[in-house]
Design a protein around this motif. Structure first.
Motif, PDB file in Angstrom:
ATOM      1  N   TYR A   1       0.843  -1.201   0.000  1.00  0.00           N
ATOM      2  CA  TYR A   1       0.000   0.000   0.000  1.00  0.00           C
ATOM      3  C   TYR A   1       0.882   1.256   0.000  1.00  0.00           C
ATOM      4  N   GLU A   2       0.490   2.240  -0.793  1.00  0.00           N
ATOM      5  CA  GLU A   2       1.259   3.492  -0.828  1.00  0.00           C
ATOM      6  C   GLU A   2       0.506   4.584  -0.083  1.00  0.00           C
ATOM      7  N   PRO A   3       0.963   4.985   1.105  1.00  0.00           N
ATOM      8  CA  PRO A   3       0.282   6.050   1.837  1.00  0.00           C
ATOM      9  C   PRO A   3       0.166   7.309   0.969  1.00  0.00           C
ATOM     10  N   THR A   4      -0.951   8.009   1.095  1.00  0.00           N
ATOM     11  CA  THR A   4      -1.186   9.234   0.326  1.00  0.00           C
ATOM     12  C   THR A   4      -0.230  10.326   0.817  1.00  0.00           C
ATOM     13  N   PRO A   5      -0.041  11.381   0.008  1.00  0.00           N
ATOM     14  CA  PRO A   5       0.843  12.479   0.467  1.00  0.00           C
ATOM     15  C   PRO A   5       0.390  13.041   1.817  1.00  0.00           C
ATOM     16  N   ALA A   6      -0.911  13.159   2.031  1.00  0.00           N
ATOM     17  CA  ALA A   6      -1.405  13.690   3.315  1.00  0.00           C
ATOM     18  C   ALA A   6      -1.024  12.762   4.464  1.00  0.00           C
ATOM     19  N   GLU A   7      -1.154  11.455   4.224  1.00  0.00           N
ATOM     20  CA  GLU A   7      -0.780  10.484   5.266  1.00  0.00           C
ATOM     21  C   GLU A   7       0.719  10.552   5.552  1.00  0.00           C
ATOM     22  N   CYS A   8       1.510  10.686   4.482  1.00  0.00           N
ATOM     23  CA  CYS A   8       2.967  10.779   4.665  1.00  0.00           C
ATOM     24  C   CYS A   8       3.329  12.005   5.502  1.00  0.00           C
ATOM     25  N   GLU A   9       2.638  13.106   5.230  1.00  0.00           N
ATOM     26  CA  GLU A   9       2.917  14.329   5.961  1.00  0.00           C
ATOM     27  C   GLU A   9       2.588  14.161   7.450  1.00  0.00           C
ATOM     28  N   ARG A  10       1.449  13.534   7.716  1.00  0.00           N
ATOM     29  CA  ARG A  10       1.056  13.332   9.129  1.00  0.00           C
ATOM     30  C   ARG A  10       2.026  12.392   9.835  1.00  0.00           C
ATOM     31  N   LEU A  11       2.478  11.353   9.104  1.00  0.00           N
ATOM     32  CA  LEU A  11       3.451  10.421   9.700  1.00  0.00           C
ATOM     33  C   LEU A  11       4.745  11.144  10.056  1.00  0.00           C
ATOM     34  N   SER A  12       5.217  11.978   9.141  1.00  0.00           N
ATOM     35  CA  SER A  12       6.477  12.698   9.397  1.00  0.00           C
ATOM     36  C   SER A  12       6.322  13.616  10.607  1.00  0.00           C
ATOM     37  N   ALA A  13       5.163  14.281  10.694  1.00  0.00           N
ATOM     38  CA  ALA A  13       4.942  15.217  11.804  1.00  0.00           C
ATOM     39  C   ALA A  13       4.910  14.463  13.143  1.00  0.00           C
ATOM     40  N   LEU A  14       4.217  13.314  13.174  1.00  0.00           N
ATOM     41  CA  LEU A  14       4.140  12.542  14.427  1.00  0.00           C
ATOM     42  C   LEU A  14       5.505  11.974  14.801  1.00  0.00           C
ATOM     43  N   LEU A  15       6.245  11.526  13.784  1.00  0.00           N
ATOM     44  CA  LEU A  15       7.587  10.990  14.040  1.00  0.00           C
ATOM     45  C   LEU A  15       8.454  12.053  14.709  1.00  0.00           C
ATOM     46  N   ALA A  16       8.397  13.283  14.175  1.00  0.00           N
ATOM     47  CA  ALA A  16       9.228  14.356  14.738  1.00  0.00           C
ATOM     48  C   ALA A  16       8.850  14.599  16.195  1.00  0.00           C
ATOM     49  N   ARG A  17       7.544  14.575  16.509  1.00  0.00           N
ATOM     50  CA  ARG A  17       7.125  14.803  17.901  1.00  0.00           C
ATOM     51  C   ARG A  17       7.588  13.650  18.793  1.00  0.00           C
ATOM     52  N   ARG A  18       7.474  12.425  18.292  1.00  0.00           N
ATOM     53  CA  ARG A  18       7.918  11.260  19.078  1.00  0.00           C
ATOM     54  C   ARG A  18       9.419  11.348  19.342  1.00  0.00           C
ATOM     55  N   GLN A  19      10.161  11.820  18.309  1.00  0.00           N
ATOM     56  CA  GLN A  19      11.620  11.917  18.484  1.00  0.00           C
ATOM     57  C   GLN A  19      11.990  12.981  19.514  1.00  0.00           C
ATOM     58  N   ARG A  20      11.075  13.928  19.736  1.00  0.00           N
ATOM     59  CA  ARG A  20      11.315  14.911  20.808  1.00  0.00           C
ATOM     60  C   ARG A  20      10.886  14.367  22.171  1.00  0.00           C
ATOM     61  N   GLY A  21      10.358  13.149  22.204  1.00  0.00           N
ATOM     62  CA  GLY A  21      10.062  12.493  23.483  1.00  0.00           C
ATOM     63  C   GLY A  21       8.598  12.445  23.859  1.00  0.00           C
ATOM     64  N   GLU A  22       7.716  13.049  23.058  1.00  0.00           N
ATOM     65  CA  GLU A  22       6.293  13.046  23.427  1.00  0.00           C
ATOM     66  C   GLU A  22       5.765  11.618  23.509  1.00  0.00           C
ATOM     67  N   PRO A  23       4.982  11.303  24.548  1.00  0.00           N
ATOM     68  CA  PRO A  23       4.433   9.948  24.679  1.00  0.00           C
ATOM     69  C   PRO A  23       3.541   9.580  23.489  1.00  0.00           C
ATOM     70  N   VAL A  24       3.642   8.337  23.050  1.00  0.00           N
ATOM     71  CA  VAL A  24       2.827   7.867  21.922  1.00  0.00           C
ATOM     72  C   VAL A  24       1.334   8.077  22.205  1.00  0.00           C
ATOM     73  N   ALA A  25       0.927   7.876  23.463  1.00  0.00           N
ATOM     74  CA  ALA A  25      -0.495   8.015  23.797  1.00  0.00           C
ATOM     75  C   ALA A  25      -0.989   9.447  23.574  1.00  0.00           C
ATOM     76  N   TYR A  26      -0.118  10.440  23.765  1.00  0.00           N
ATOM     77  CA  TYR A  26      -0.539  11.827  23.501  1.00  0.00           C
ATOM     78  C   TYR A  26      -0.586  12.103  21.997  1.00  0.00           C
ATOM     79  N   LEU A  27       0.275  11.405  21.235  1.00  0.00           N
ATOM     80  CA  LEU A  27       0.275  11.603  19.779  1.00  0.00           C
ATOM     81  C   LEU A  27      -0.991  11.024  19.148  1.00  0.00           C
ATOM     82  N   THR A  28      -1.422   9.870  19.658  1.00  0.00           N
ATOM     83  CA  THR A  28      -2.623   9.242  19.085  1.00  0.00           C
ATOM     84  C   THR A  28      -3.884   9.672  19.825  1.00  0.00           C
TER      85      THR A  28
END
Ligand code: GLN
Length: 285
Positions: free
Chosen positions: A45-72
């Motif tokens: 499956y190829e994620p849509t550009p919008a999905e890719c953008e949201r994934l990148s944004a969440l990844l960046a927040r997770r890399q700053r330490g934000e708990p996964v539960a707050y991201l989702t």
């Protein structure tokens, strides 16, 4: 990029964290709004550009330490999908021990219970889901968290009553068969507060005065005025606080005092039965 490639890339990016593979899948499922089986069944499956953008944004927040539960915005507790927010503690699996202990001690008849400092509503909702005929109250000081606990009850179709206020303040004159609480109990100087998810959780849900004992003590003292004779008080506490909590219970005449261990083998829940004021006093003469 295909789903399989995203999955691999997220794992690599999250490699420094505690659970990169799980975190990667949780973020993917959240953004794609699909179950985990989809990740395995449709790797091309190829994620849509919008999905890719949201994934990148969440990844960046997770890399700053934000708990996964707050991201989702969600965390499962006792098989209930609970909404969480930075206004509340993220429910921990270890707190399920308090649910098991409560279920083992509640009477066969419909009972009255209250969860003090309910946060997401986790303890109150788990018990209501198991015992629909009980009257379940929940008290929460933070108005935002109280509103969130109410929403969780409504979304799950579990009729608990959430009252906003400080500990026993909104319970004037009420007595219960069981009082439960996972209060703040961490000492302000505890280095544990400097690492991982707790850095993003509200200090009001984590930290207490008197080396973390202040709220636990308050609950042990005040519960005597809000427990039926034979009623139970169940408290979650820090791994080194078991003896202090047992002593607190014993000094006031509580009985059947017992400490239970969490899934990591640490002392985590101490509970006791209130014999009623007359019996507690006789015991101490
Ligand atoms: N057990 C949690 C932790 O140590 C804290 C929960 C609480 O303070 N009630 O991260």
């Amino acid at each position: 990029m295909t789903l399989a490639q995203w999955r691999q890339w997220l794992r690599e990016q999250l490699a420094g964290g505690e659970s990169p593979a799980v975190d990667a899948d949780v973020l993917l499922c959240h953004v794609l709004a699909r179950p985990r089986s989809f990740l395995l069944a449709w790797p091309e499956y190829e994620p849509t550009p919008a999905e890719c953008e949201r994934l990148s944004a969440l990844l960046a927040r997770r890399q700053r330490g934000e708990p996964v539960a707050y991201l989702t915005g969600e965390r499962e507790f006792w098989s209930l999908a609970l909404e969480v927010s930075p206004a509340t503690l993220i429910p921990r699996p270890d707190t399920e021990v308090i649910i098991e202990a409560a279920l083992a001690r509640l009477p066969a008849r419909p009972a009255t219970l209250v969860d003090l400092g309910t946060g997401t509503g986790a303890i109150a909702l788990a018990l209501k889901s198991e015992r629909p005929d009980d009257t379940v109250l929940a008290v929460e000081f933070n108005p935002e968290a109280a509103a969130l606990a109410r929403r969780n009850g409504e979304r799950l179709g579990l009729a608990i009553e959430v009252r906003q206020g400080c500990w026993f303040e909104p319970l004037d004159g009420l007595c219960f068969d069981m009082i439960l609480s996972n209060p703040p109990y961490i000492d302000v100087a505890d280095p544990h507060l400097q690492a991982g998810d707790v850095r993003f959780e509200p200090a009001s849900a984590l930290v207490a005065e008197q080396h973390g004992m202040a709220d636990l003590h308050h609950l042990i003292v005040q519960s005597r005025d809000h427990l039926e004779s034979g009623g139970w008080l169940l408290l979650e506490h820090g791994w080194q606080q078991g003896a202090l909590v047992r002593d607190g219970f014993a000094a006031l005449g509580y009985q059947q005092i017992e400490t239970l261990r969490d899934y990591g083998g640490q002392e985590r829940i101490t509970l006791a039965q209130w014999p009623g004021r007359l019996n507690a006093e006789n015991e101490h003469q």
